[in-house]
Design a protein around this motif. Structure first.
Motif, PDB file in Angstrom:
ATOM      1  N   MET A 191       0.836  -1.180   0.000  1.00 37.14           N
ATOM      2  CA  MET A 191       0.000   0.000   0.000  1.00 37.14           C
ATOM      3  C   MET A 191       0.881   1.244   0.000  1.00 37.14           C
ATOM      4  O   MET A 191       1.852   1.310   0.724  1.00 37.14           O
ATOM      5  N   LEU A 192       0.527   2.187  -0.831  1.00 40.34           N
ATOM      6  CA  LEU A 192       1.279   3.424  -0.919  1.00 40.34           C
ATOM      7  C   LEU A 192       0.802   4.419   0.133  1.00 40.34           C
ATOM      8  O   LEU A 192      -0.396   4.607   0.332  1.00 40.34           O
ATOM      9  N   THR A 193       1.753   5.061   0.771  1.00 45.73           N
ATOM     10  CA  THR A 193       1.431   6.076   1.771  1.00 45.73           C
ATOM     11  C   THR A 193       1.153   7.405   1.062  1.00 45.73           C
ATOM     12  O   THR A 193       1.514   7.577  -0.107  1.00 45.73           O
ATOM     13  N   PRO A 194       0.558   8.355   1.762  1.00 49.13           N
ATOM     14  CA  PRO A 194       0.333   9.673   1.145  1.00 49.13           C
ATOM     15  C   PRO A 194       1.630  10.339   0.681  1.00 49.13           C
ATOM     16  O   PRO A 194       1.651  11.001  -0.365  1.00 49.13           O
ATOM     17  N   SER A 195       2.730  10.164   1.398  1.00 44.39           N
ATOM     18  CA  SER A 195       3.999  10.762   0.958  1.00 44.39           C
ATOM     19  C   SER A 195       4.529  10.059  -0.293  1.00 44.39           C
ATOM     20  O   SER A 195       5.157  10.699  -1.143  1.00 44.39           O
ATOM     21  N   ASP A 196       4.274   8.750  -0.431  1.00 44.19           N
ATOM     22  CA  ASP A 196       4.644   8.038  -1.657  1.00 44.19           C
ATOM     23  C   ASP A 196       3.872   8.595  -2.852  1.00 44.19           C
ATOM     24  O   ASP A 196       4.444   8.842  -3.909  1.00 44.19           O
ATOM     25  N   LEU A 197       2.571   8.778  -2.655  1.00 38.31           N
ATOM     26  CA  LEU A 197       1.734   9.316  -3.732  1.00 38.31           C
ATOM     27  C   LEU A 197       2.136  10.747  -4.090  1.00 38.31           C
ATOM     28  O   LEU A 197       2.122  11.131  -5.262  1.00 38.31           O
ATOM     29  N   GLN A 198       2.538  11.520  -3.083  1.00 36.44           N
ATOM     30  CA  GLN A 198       2.983  12.891  -3.333  1.00 36.44           C
ATOM     31  C   GLN A 198       4.269  12.880  -4.166  1.00 36.44           C
ATOM     32  O   GLN A 198       4.410  13.663  -5.101  1.00 36.44           O
ATOM     33  N   ALA A 199       5.199  11.986  -3.833  1.00 35.18           N
ATOM     34  CA  ALA A 199       6.454  11.887  -4.581  1.00 35.18           C
ATOM     35  C   ALA A 199       6.196  11.438  -6.020  1.00 35.18           C
ATOM     36  O   ALA A 199       6.791  11.979  -6.962  1.00 35.18           O
ATOM     37  N   ILE A 200       5.308  10.474  -6.202  1.00 35.46           N
ATOM     38  CA  ILE A 200       4.970  10.010  -7.556  1.00 35.46           C
ATOM     39  C   ILE A 200       4.299  11.131  -8.346  1.00 35.46           C
ATOM     40  O   ILE A 200       4.619  11.366  -9.512  1.00 35.46           O
ATOM     41  N   GLY A 201       3.391  11.848  -7.702  1.00 40.53           N
ATOM     42  CA  GLY A 201       2.713  12.963  -8.366  1.00 40.53           C
ATOM     43  C   GLY A 201       3.684  14.055  -8.775  1.00 40.53           C
ATOM     44  O   GLY A 201       3.603  14.592  -9.892  1.00 40.53           O
ATOM     45  N   LEU A 202       4.611  14.408  -7.884  1.00 40.07           N
ATOM     46  CA  LEU A 202       5.612  15.429  -8.200  1.00 40.07           C
ATOM     47  C   LEU A 202       6.491  14.986  -9.362  1.00 40.07           C
ATOM     48  O   LEU A 202       6.783  15.762 -10.277  1.00 40.07           O
ATOM     49  N   THR A 203       6.890  13.718  -9.352  1.00 36.81           N
ATOM     50  CA  THR A 203       7.710  13.179 -10.437  1.00 36.81           C
ATOM     51  C   THR A 203       6.978  13.265 -11.768  1.00 36.81           C
ATOM     52  O   THR A 203       7.560  13.679 -12.784  1.00 36.81           O
ATOM     53  N   LEU A 204       5.716  12.889 -11.782  1.00 27.43           N
ATOM     54  CA  LEU A 204       4.936  12.936 -13.021  1.00 27.43           C
ATOM     55  C   LEU A 204       4.711  14.370 -13.487  1.00 27.43           C
ATOM     56  O   LEU A 204       4.734  14.643 -14.693  1.00 27.43           O
ATOM     57  N   GLN A 205       4.516  15.303 -12.544  1.00 29.28           N
ATOM     58  CA  GLN A 205       4.365  16.717 -12.908  1.00 29.28           C
ATOM     59  C   GLN A 205       5.644  17.256 -13.540  1.00 29.28           C
ATOM     60  O   GLN A 205       5.597  17.919 -14.581  1.00 29.28           O
ATOM     61  N   VAL A 206       6.777  16.986 -12.909  1.00 25.71           N
ATOM     62  CA  VAL A 206       8.063  17.467 -13.437  1.00 25.71           C
ATOM     63  C   VAL A 206       8.315  16.852 -14.811  1.00 25.71           C
ATOM     64  O   VAL A 206       8.714  17.545 -15.747  1.00 25.71           O
ATOM     65  N   ALA A 207       8.072  15.550 -14.950  1.00 29.27           N
ATOM     66  CA  ALA A 207       8.341  14.871 -16.220  1.00 29.27           C
ATOM     67  C   ALA A 207       7.419  15.380 -17.328  1.00 29.27           C
ATOM     68  O   ALA A 207       7.873  15.589 -18.466  1.00 29.27           O
ATOM     69  N   THR A 208       6.160  15.606 -17.023  1.00 32.61           N
ATOM     70  CA  THR A 208       5.217  16.095 -18.030  1.00 32.61           C
ATOM     71  C   THR A 208       5.560  17.512 -18.459  1.00 32.61           C
ATOM     72  O   THR A 208       5.608  17.817 -19.663  1.00 32.61           O
ATOM     73  N   LEU A 209       5.828  18.384 -17.500  1.00 26.98           N
ATOM     74  CA  LEU A 209       6.168  19.764 -17.821  1.00 26.98           C
ATOM     75  C   LEU A 209       7.506  19.841 -18.569  1.00 26.98           C
ATOM     76  O   LEU A 209       7.641  20.587 -19.544  1.00 26.98           O
ATOM     77  N   THR A 210       8.464  19.055 -18.139  1.00 30.61           N
ATOM     78  CA  THR A 210       9.768  19.025 -18.809  1.00 30.61           C
ATOM     79  C   THR A 210       9.618  18.571 -20.252  1.00 30.61           C
ATOM     80  O   THR A 210      10.196  19.171 -21.171  1.00 30.61           O
ATOM     81  N   THR A 211       8.840  17.535 -20.487  1.00 31.88           N
ATOM     82  CA  THR A 211       8.633  17.029 -21.849  1.00 31.88           C
ATOM     83  C   THR A 211       7.936  18.067 -22.722  1.00 31.88           C
ATOM     84  O   THR A 211       8.314  18.263 -23.884  1.00 31.88           O
ATOM     85  N   ALA A 212       6.953  18.763 -22.169  1.00 28.08           N
ATOM     86  CA  ALA A 212       6.256  19.801 -22.931  1.00 28.08           C
ATOM     87  C   ALA A 212       7.213  20.943 -23.295  1.00 28.08           C
ATOM     88  O   ALA A 212       7.225  21.427 -24.436  1.00 28.08           O
ATOM     89  N   ILE A 213       8.030  21.363 -22.340  1.00 27.37           N
ATOM     90  CA  ILE A 213       9.000  22.431 -22.608  1.00 27.37           C
ATOM     91  C   ILE A 213      10.025  21.969 -23.642  1.00 27.37           C
ATOM     92  O   ILE A 213      10.406  22.729 -24.540  1.00 27.37           O
ATOM     93  N   LEU A 214      10.451  20.721 -23.530  1.00 27.56           N
ATOM     94  CA  LEU A 214      11.420  20.196 -24.488  1.00 27.56           C
ATOM     95  C   LEU A 214      10.844  20.118 -25.898  1.00 27.56           C
ATOM     96  O   LEU A 214      11.573  20.295 -26.875  1.00 27.56           O
ATOM     97  N   LEU A 215       9.562  19.855 -26.021  1.00 28.54           N
ATOM     98  CA  LEU A 215       8.937  19.875 -27.349  1.00 28.54           C
ATOM     99  C   LEU A 215       9.003  21.273 -27.942  1.00 28.54           C
ATOM    100  O   LEU A 215       9.355  21.449 -29.111  1.00 28.54           O
TER     101      LEU A 215
END
Length: 171
Positions: A1-25
Motif C-alpha cells: 500500500m502506498l502512503t500519502p507521501s509516496d503518492l505525493q512523490a509520484i505525483g511530483l515526479t509525473l508533474q516534473v516529467a510532463t512539464l519538462t517534456t512539454a518544454i522540451l517539445l
C-alpha cells in the motif's frame, strides 16, 4: 500500500516529467531543426552543448547546476535581483534542471529524423509556394513523427528516472 507521501512523490515526479517534456517539445524541436538545417559556425558548438548531459555524470551536472542557480551563482543572483528568488530546492529549479538534463534525449532523435528527411519534400513544398512555417508544420513535422514520438518517450522516461540532478538541485 502506498502512503500519502509516496503518492505525493509520484505525483511530483509525473508533474516534473510532463512539464519538462512539454518544454522540451517547444524548445527542442526548433533547436533540432536549426541544427539540421544551419550552416552557421555556431551549430557545432551548440550541438556539443546539447550533448553535454550525455557525457557528464548526473551528480556532476547537478552540482554545476546547483552552483549556477544557487544564491551566490550567476543565475541565482540574477533571479534574486529580478525578485524571483532562488531556483534551487524549488519546483521551478527542478524543471529547469530536468529540461537541461533531458535536452539531448529530445533533440537527438528529432535531429536524426530531420537529417534523414532530405531535400525533396522541402523542394516540393517550395514549388507549391508553401511558406517556411507552413512547410515546417505541414511537411517536416508529419514526416518526422517517429523521431518526435521517440523524443517524447525518451525525454519523459529520462526525466522520471533521473536521480543525481534531482538530488542536487531539488534537495
Amino acid at each position: 500500500m502506498l502512503t500519502p507521501s509516496d503518492l505525493q512523490a509520484i505525483g511530483l515526479t509525473l508533474q516534473v516529467a510532463t512539464l519538462t517534456t512539454a518544454i522540451l517539445l517547444v524548445l527542442g524541436v526548433p533547436l533540432a531543426w536549426w541544427l539540421a538545417r544551419s550552416r552557421s559556425a555556431w551549430s557545432r558548438p551548440v550541438g556539443a552543448l546539447v550533448s553535454i548531459p550525455l557525457v557528464l555524470p548526473p551528480s556532476v551536472l547537478g552540482f554545476y547546476l546547483l552552483v549556477l542557480m544557487g544564491p551566490n551563482g550567476p543565475v541565482g543572483e540574477l533571479t534574486q535581483a529580478l525578485g524571483l528568488g532562488v531556483l534551487t530546492f524549488s519546483f521551478t529549479g527542478l524543471v529547469i534542471a530536468s529540461v537541461f538534463y533531458s535536452l539531448p534525449f529530445m533533440v537527438q532523435p528529432v535531429l536524426n529524423s530531420m537529417q534523414q528527411l532530405g531535400e525533396r519534400p522541402l523542394e516540393a513544398a517550395a514549388s507549391l509556394r508553401a511558406s517556411k512555417l507552413d512547410t515546417f508544420f505541414s511537411v517536416v513535422l508529419p514526416l518526422c513523427r517517429p523521431g518526435l514520438v521517440t523524443g517524447i518517450i525518451m525525454s519523459f522516461a529520462h526525466t522520471v528516472g533521473e536521480f543525481g540532478v534531482v538530488l542536487m538541485v531539488g534537495g
